[in-house]
Design a protein around this motif. Structure first.
Motif, PDB file in Angstrom:
ATOM      1  N   ALA A 104      -5.009  14.639  -3.685  1.00 34.70           N
ATOM      2  CA  ALA A 104      -6.113  13.530  -3.875  1.00 34.70           C
ATOM      3  C   ALA A 104      -5.885  12.530  -5.115  1.00 34.70           C
ATOM      4  CB  ALA A 104      -7.421  14.207  -4.097  1.00 34.70           C
ATOM      5  N   VAL A 105      -6.308  11.446  -5.326  1.00 34.38           N
ATOM      6  CA  VAL A 105      -6.229  10.738  -6.121  1.00 34.38           C
ATOM      7  C   VAL A 105      -7.210  11.074  -7.322  1.00 34.38           C
ATOM      8  CG1 VAL A 105      -6.374   8.279  -7.055  1.00 34.38           C
ATOM      9  CG2 VAL A 105      -5.235   8.776  -5.013  1.00 34.38           C
ATOM     10  N   VAL A 106      -6.905  11.223  -8.423  1.00 39.23           N
ATOM     11  CA  VAL A 106      -7.920  11.707  -9.713  1.00 39.23           C
ATOM     12  C   VAL A 106      -7.682  10.855 -10.812  1.00 39.23           C
ATOM     13  CG1 VAL A 106      -7.664  14.078  -8.940  1.00 39.23           C
ATOM     14  CG2 VAL A 106      -6.201  13.179 -10.699  1.00 39.23           C
ATOM     15  N   LYS A 107      -8.899  10.737 -11.643  1.00 39.85           N
ATOM     16  CA  LYS A 107      -8.950   9.890 -12.814  1.00 39.85           C
ATOM     17  C   LYS A 107      -7.524   9.873 -13.512  1.00 39.85           C
ATOM     18  CE  LYS A 107     -12.054   9.147 -16.537  1.00 39.85           C
ATOM     19  NZ  LYS A 107     -13.667   9.850 -17.223  1.00 39.85           N
ATOM     20  N   GLY A 108      -7.094   8.788 -14.028  1.00 39.15           N
ATOM     21  CA  GLY A 108      -6.057   8.954 -14.837  1.00 39.15           C
ATOM     22  C   GLY A 108      -4.799   8.540 -14.232  1.00 39.15           C
ATOM     23  N   ASP A 109      -4.936   8.733 -12.510  1.00 38.55           N
ATOM     24  CA  ASP A 109      -3.483   8.492 -11.921  1.00 38.55           C
ATOM     25  C   ASP A 109      -3.302   7.116 -11.974  1.00 38.55           C
ATOM     26  OD1 ASP A 109      -3.372  11.321 -11.145  1.00 38.55           O
ATOM     27  OD2 ASP A 109      -4.126  10.902  -9.147  1.00 38.55           O
ATOM     28  N   LEU A 110      -1.886   6.759 -11.918  1.00 37.21           N
ATOM     29  CA  LEU A 110      -1.340   5.376 -11.775  1.00 37.21           C
ATOM     30  C   LEU A 110      -0.769   5.158 -10.395  1.00 37.21           C
ATOM     31  CD1 LEU A 110      -0.675   2.972 -13.339  1.00 37.21           C
ATOM     32  CD2 LEU A 110       1.417   3.605 -13.943  1.00 37.21           C
ATOM     33  N   MET A 111      -1.191   4.274  -9.587  1.00 37.01           N
ATOM     34  CA  MET A 111      -0.901   4.053  -8.139  1.00 37.01           C
ATOM     35  C   MET A 111       0.027   2.683  -8.439  1.00 37.01           C
ATOM     36  SD  MET A 111      -4.171   4.987  -6.038  1.00 37.01           S
ATOM     37  CE  MET A 111      -5.069   3.729  -6.675  1.00 37.01           C
ATOM     38  N   LYS A 112       1.161   2.820  -7.905  1.00 33.74           N
ATOM     39  CA  LYS A 112       1.920   1.631  -7.745  1.00 33.74           C
ATOM     40  C   LYS A 112       2.467   1.132  -6.258  1.00 33.74           C
ATOM     41  CE  LYS A 112       4.208   2.794 -12.075  1.00 33.74           C
ATOM     42  NZ  LYS A 112       5.756   3.141 -12.687  1.00 33.74           N
ATOM     43  N   GLY A 113       2.536  -0.331  -6.160  1.00 29.94           N
ATOM     44  CA  GLY A 113       2.581  -0.716  -4.877  1.00 29.94           C
ATOM     45  C   GLY A 113       3.351  -1.984  -4.935  1.00 29.94           C
ATOM     46  N   GLY A 114       3.753  -2.496  -3.842  1.00 37.02           N
ATOM     47  CA  GLY A 114       4.513  -3.934  -3.754  1.00 37.02           C
ATOM     48  C   GLY A 114       4.663  -4.384  -2.415  1.00 37.02           C
ATOM     49  N   VAL A 115       4.898  -5.589  -2.467  1.00 34.96           N
ATOM     50  CA  VAL A 115       5.394  -6.191  -1.255  1.00 34.96           C
ATOM     51  C   VAL A 115       6.638  -7.009  -1.403  1.00 34.96           C
ATOM     52  CG1 VAL A 115       4.516  -8.151   0.327  1.00 34.96           C
ATOM     53  CG2 VAL A 115       2.866  -6.662  -0.941  1.00 34.96           C
ATOM     54  N   ASP A 116       7.462  -6.769  -0.601  1.00 39.04           N
ATOM     55  CA  ASP A 116       9.009  -7.150  -0.593  1.00 39.04           C
ATOM     56  C   ASP A 116       8.739  -8.694  -0.735  1.00 39.04           C
ATOM     57  OD1 ASP A 116       9.986  -4.680  -0.516  1.00 39.04           O
ATOM     58  OD2 ASP A 116      10.592  -4.891   1.741  1.00 39.04           O
ATOM     59  N   GLY A 117       9.682  -9.421  -1.717  1.00 37.63           N
ATOM     60  CA  GLY A 117       9.734 -10.759  -1.866  1.00 37.63           C
ATOM     61  C   GLY A 117       8.425 -11.561  -2.605  1.00 37.63           C
ATOM     62  N   ILE A 118       7.416 -10.720  -2.878  1.00 35.70           N
ATOM     63  CA  ILE A 118       6.294 -11.089  -3.521  1.00 35.70           C
ATOM     64  C   ILE A 118       6.110 -10.585  -4.827  1.00 35.70           C
ATOM     65  CG2 ILE A 118       3.671 -11.441  -3.484  1.00 35.70           C
ATOM     66  CD1 ILE A 118       4.053 -11.392  -0.357  1.00 35.70           C
ATOM     67  N   GLY A 119       6.036  -9.064  -5.108  1.00 31.35           N
ATOM     68  CA  GLY A 119       5.864  -8.633  -6.336  1.00 31.35           C
ATOM     69  C   GLY A 119       5.443  -7.249  -6.257  1.00 31.35           C
ATOM     70  N   GLU A 120       5.253  -6.677  -7.267  1.00 33.01           N
ATOM     71  CA  GLU A 120       4.765  -5.163  -7.505  1.00 33.01           C
ATOM     72  C   GLU A 120       3.448  -5.326  -8.268  1.00 33.01           C
ATOM     73  OE1 GLU A 120       7.844  -3.159  -9.314  1.00 33.01           O
ATOM     74  OE2 GLU A 120       9.211  -3.057  -7.516  1.00 33.01           O
ATOM     75  N   PHE A 121       2.486  -4.236  -7.933  1.00 36.68           N
ATOM     76  CA  PHE A 121       1.264  -4.084  -8.996  1.00 36.68           C
ATOM     77  C   PHE A 121       1.126  -2.539  -9.226  1.00 36.68           C
ATOM     78  CE2 PHE A 121       0.463  -3.689  -4.504  1.00 36.68           C
ATOM     79  CZ  PHE A 121      -0.564  -2.582  -4.520  1.00 36.68           C
ATOM     80  N   SER A 122       0.245  -2.513 -10.116  1.00 34.70           N
ATOM     81  CA  SER A 122      -0.275  -0.844 -10.549  1.00 34.70           C
ATOM     82  C   SER A 122      -1.672  -0.991 -10.764  1.00 34.70           C
ATOM     83  CB  SER A 122       0.672  -0.549 -11.791  1.00 34.70           C
ATOM     84  OG  SER A 122       0.313  -1.201 -12.767  1.00 34.70           O
ATOM     85  N   VAL A 123      -2.111   0.145 -10.254  1.00 37.73           N
ATOM     86  CA  VAL A 123      -3.747   0.395 -10.595  1.00 37.73           C
ATOM     87  C   VAL A 123      -3.901   1.816 -11.416  1.00 37.73           C
ATOM     88  CG1 VAL A 123      -5.765   0.489  -9.617  1.00 37.73           C
ATOM     89  CG2 VAL A 123      -4.316  -1.289  -8.732  1.00 37.73           C
TER      90      VAL A 123
END
Length: 52
Positions: free
Chosen positions: A30-49
């Motif tokens: 499960a995702v819990v308070k304080g977790d850092l989620m990272k993602g991205g789209v090839d050719g566009i960029g990355e992000f984190s929440v």
């Protein structure tokens, strides 16, 4: 994925750049308070929440 976008577009107006989070694969904890989620789209960029 196209079925998900088609269905959601009947419920919400979707705009270019909108992100659709669909969950995690089986076996992932499960995702819990304080977790850092990272993602991205090839050719566009990355992000984190950070979960608050």
């Amino acid at each position: 994925m196209s079925e998900t976008v088609a269905y959601l577009s009947t419920l919400f107006k979707l705009f270019p750049g909108d992100l659709i989070f669909t969950g995690t694969p089986e076996g992932v904890g499960a995702v819990v308070k304080g977790d850092l989620m990272k993602g991205g789209v090839d050719g566009i960029g990355e992000f984190s929440v950070r979960v608050v």
